[in-house]
Design an enzyme around this catalytic site. Structure first.
Site, PDB file in Angstrom:
ATOM      1  N   SER A 136     -16.946  18.892 -35.120  1.00 10.13           N
ATOM      2  CA  SER A 136     -16.470  19.665 -35.919  1.00 10.13           C
ATOM      3  C   SER A 136     -16.999  21.117 -35.348  1.00 10.13           C
ATOM      4  O   SER A 136     -16.353  22.175 -35.124  1.00 10.13           O
ATOM      5  CB  SER A 136     -16.586  19.652 -37.381  1.00 10.13           C
ATOM      6  OG  SER A 136     -16.075  18.432 -37.880  1.00 10.13           O
ATOM      7  N   ILE A 161     -14.020  10.300 -26.294  1.00 15.52           N
ATOM      8  CA  ILE A 161     -12.900  10.933 -25.469  1.00 15.52           C
ATOM      9  C   ILE A 161     -11.764  10.125 -25.282  1.00 15.52           C
ATOM     10  O   ILE A 161     -11.825   8.979 -24.339  1.00 15.52           O
ATOM     11  CB  ILE A 161     -13.540  11.391 -24.033  1.00 15.52           C
ATOM     12  CG1 ILE A 161     -14.774  12.479 -24.230  1.00 15.52           C
ATOM     13  CG2 ILE A 161     -12.668  12.075 -23.228  1.00 15.52           C
ATOM     14  CD1 ILE A 161     -14.886  13.420 -25.333  1.00 15.52           C
ATOM     15  N   THR A 162     -10.829  10.519 -25.792  1.00 11.06           N
ATOM     16  CA  THR A 162      -9.268   9.528 -25.689  1.00 11.06           C
ATOM     17  C   THR A 162      -8.987   9.688 -24.008  1.00 11.06           C
ATOM     18  O   THR A 162      -8.935  10.623 -23.632  1.00 11.06           O
ATOM     19  CB  THR A 162      -8.324  10.421 -26.394  1.00 11.06           C
ATOM     20  OG1 THR A 162      -8.607  10.819 -27.887  1.00 11.06           O
ATOM     21  CG2 THR A 162      -6.963   9.811 -26.487  1.00 11.06           C
ATOM     22  N   ARG A 266      11.276  -9.488 -53.341  1.00 13.76           N
ATOM     23  CA  ARG A 266      10.208 -10.375 -53.694  1.00 13.76           C
ATOM     24  C   ARG A 266      10.361 -10.368 -55.259  1.00 13.76           C
ATOM     25  O   ARG A 266      10.267  -9.337 -55.962  1.00 13.76           O
ATOM     26  CB  ARG A 266       8.672  -9.662 -53.190  1.00 13.76           C
ATOM     27  CG  ARG A 266       7.572 -10.193 -53.912  1.00 13.76           C
ATOM     28  CD  ARG A 266       7.406 -11.556 -53.268  1.00 13.76           C
ATOM     29  NE  ARG A 266       6.153 -12.127 -53.634  1.00 13.76           N
ATOM     30  CZ  ARG A 266       5.663 -13.242 -53.385  1.00 13.76           C
ATOM     31  NH1 ARG A 266       6.385 -14.199 -52.537  1.00 13.76           N
ATOM     32  NH2 ARG A 266       4.447 -13.901 -53.764  1.00 13.76           N
ATOM     33  N   GLY A 337       1.874  -6.899 -51.514  1.00 16.13           N
ATOM     34  CA  GLY A 337       0.524  -7.878 -51.858  1.00 16.13           C
ATOM     35  C   GLY A 337      -0.388  -8.583 -50.769  1.00 16.13           C
ATOM     36  O   GLY A 337      -0.459  -7.877 -49.519  1.00 16.13           O
ATOM     37  N   GLU A 361      -9.160  16.089 -33.973  1.00 13.75           N
ATOM     38  CA  GLU A 361      -8.302  17.202 -33.906  1.00 13.75           C
ATOM     39  C   GLU A 361      -8.329  18.121 -34.985  1.00 13.75           C
ATOM     40  O   GLU A 361      -7.442  18.855 -35.413  1.00 13.75           O
ATOM     41  CB  GLU A 361      -6.741  17.177 -33.284  1.00 13.75           C
ATOM     42  CG  GLU A 361      -6.878  16.576 -31.822  1.00 13.75           C
ATOM     43  CD  GLU A 361      -5.341  16.503 -31.004  1.00 13.75           C
ATOM     44  OE1 GLU A 361      -4.688  17.321 -31.448  1.00 13.75           O
ATOM     45  OE2 GLU A 361      -5.521  15.709 -30.120  1.00 13.75           O
TER      46      GLU A 361
END
Ligand SMILES: Cc1cc2nc3c(=O)[nH]c(=O)nc-3n(C[C@H](O)[C@H](O)[C@H](O)COP(=O)(O)OP(=O)(O)OC[C@H]3O[C@@H](n4cnc5c(N)ncnc54)[C@H](O)[C@@H]3O)c2cc1C
Length: 387
Positions: A136, A161-162, A266, A337, A361
């Site tokens: 940050s 690092i993407t 359900r 569930g 980011e």
């Protein structure tokens, strides 16, 4: 006049992408889940390329890329609409023909070597500012670049690092003047000597740690101006603050649809769970929040298109998107569930993936810091853009 409708053209473009996602992307989902569950990448780069070229045949290439670079230059509102359509599937598809916004600040030679091949999908980039001791607080980075004749010598470590494992080159940020705290951005090819190491995460795609050990980079590889790297970094980070939550809109819509379908069928104690107020409230709250998120995102994108100062609106969209997407996926998991907790369904996958939205980011806390500071300093008003 306040107009919430889409133009004919916006609707057509949006509908084309919606159909593309339904016909070309969603059918891949079972195989993507199967692969990821056996530890493989969900989608191979060659398959991604094939899908991107298929979209290109219909003109979908470089959604935000200027026309002179072969892109569509559709603008931020359209990009947000398209991103939320893509978000309806967890298959990590993105259109081809784009490049990091800061590469457009390169000189002519850099545009030929880095920008254009990235747009064409021939080269892969990664953006490297975060370090083990600086996330940050990006100004606390320690990586250094020392001038040596016509070169710079980079030392330091980057983390999370993407795309760092696959990238051919990185846009790395290093301190070039310790006294003034000046930071410079360098374009560094992998062959120049940096190393990457995958980091395992709770998500399906892992970022990388990058190591720079006396990596020698020519002076001409400085992106932008020496000492002005921090401004480029803020531009890069700022570009996606409406696009990340835009993708979450699609994910939340799809998740809520799954929750509604499951609640209808359900049965417990002789009635579908959809008849229970506890379940209805989860559905209602989620629908309201998706609607609110949609308008926060589109409003931020609209400000970008109007070339207004959109930072407050973008931080609001990113904060709300991260927080609400996580609440919504949690509710949808609860509606399912035990089934929601299994790997039979993609809900748990989304649960893990959406968690990242509150971190990268700009974390939630950093967005709140920005929003509060803008208000406290009088840069933004609580009545928003209407004044
Ligand atoms: C999967 C993934 C991909 C990423 N991709 C990239 C990438 O491509 N390139 C890149 O450079 N980085 C990337 N990052 C790094 C990411 O941007 C940082 O992780 C993020 O900015 C937070 O920094 P940090 O992890 O160091 O946390 P810290 O900054 O150490 O924060 C820790 C906690 O303290 C809080 N906090 C910090 N400061 C304050 C404050 N002033 N007030 C209140 N609370 C505060 C934070 O919100 C957080 O909750 C990626 C991270 C992940 C997990």
């Amino acid at each position: 006049m306040v107009d919430f409708s889409l133009t004919e053209e916006q609707r057509e473009v949006r509908d084309w992408v919606r159909t593309f996602v339904r016909k070309e992307i969603m059918p891949l989902e079972p195989e993507v889940l199967r692969r990821e569950r056996s530890g493989q990448p969900g989608i191979e780069p060659s398959e991604m390329r094939e899908l991107q070229l298929k979209a290109k045949e219909s003109g979908f290439w470089g959604v935000l890329t200027p026309e002179e670079y072969g892109g569509m230059n559709l603008g931020a509102v359209m990009a947000a609409l398209l991103e939320s359509e893509l978000g309806r599937s967890f298959v990590p598809f993105r259109f081809g023909g784009s490049a990091d916004n800061i590469l457009f600040y390169g000189n002519d030679e850099q545009k030929e070597t880095y920008l254009k091949p990235t747009i064409e999908g021939e080269r892969k980039s990664c953006f490297a500012i975060t370090e083990p001791g600086a996330g940050s607080d990006a100004r606390a980075i320690r990586a250094t670049a020392r001038r040596d004749g016509d070169d710079w010598v980079i030392n330091g470590e980057k983390t999370f690092i993407t795309g760092g494992n696959e990238a051919d080159f990185t846009m790395v940020f290093a301190v070039t003047d310790k006294e003034n705290g000046a930071v410079t951005c360098f374009l560094v090819d992998r062959e120049m000597g940096w190393k990457s190491q995958p980091i395992a995460t709770m998500g399906e795609w892992g970022p990388a740690a990058l190591t720079f050990d006396n990596v020698r980079v020519p002076h001409r590889n400085i992106l932008g101006e020496e000492g002005r790297g921090f401004e480029l970094a803020m531009r890069w980070i700022g570009q996606g603050r409406y696009l990340l939550p835009a993708r979450a809109i699609g994910a939340c819509e799809r998740l809520l649809e799954m929750g509604i379908d499951y609640a209808r069928t359900r049965e417990t104690f002789g009635l579908p769970i959809a008849e229970r107020q506890a379940i209805q409230w989860m559905i209602a709250d989620s629908a309201v929040e998706i609607e609110a998120l949609r308008w926060l995102v589109l409003h931020a994108a609209w400000q970008v298109d109007q070339q207004m100062d959109s930072r407050q609106a973008q931080s609001m969209a990113k904060l709300y998107g991260g927080v609400k997407a996580n609440e919504i996926v949690d509710r949808v998991l609860q509606i399912h569930g035990g089934m929601g907790y299994t790997r039979e369904l993609p809900v748990e996958r989304w649960y893990r993936e959406l968690r990242l939205l509150r971190i990268y980011e700009g974390t939630d806390e950093i967005q709140r810091r920005t929003i509060a500071r803008n208000l406290l300093k009088g840069h933004a008003s609580v009545s928003g853009v209407l004044g």
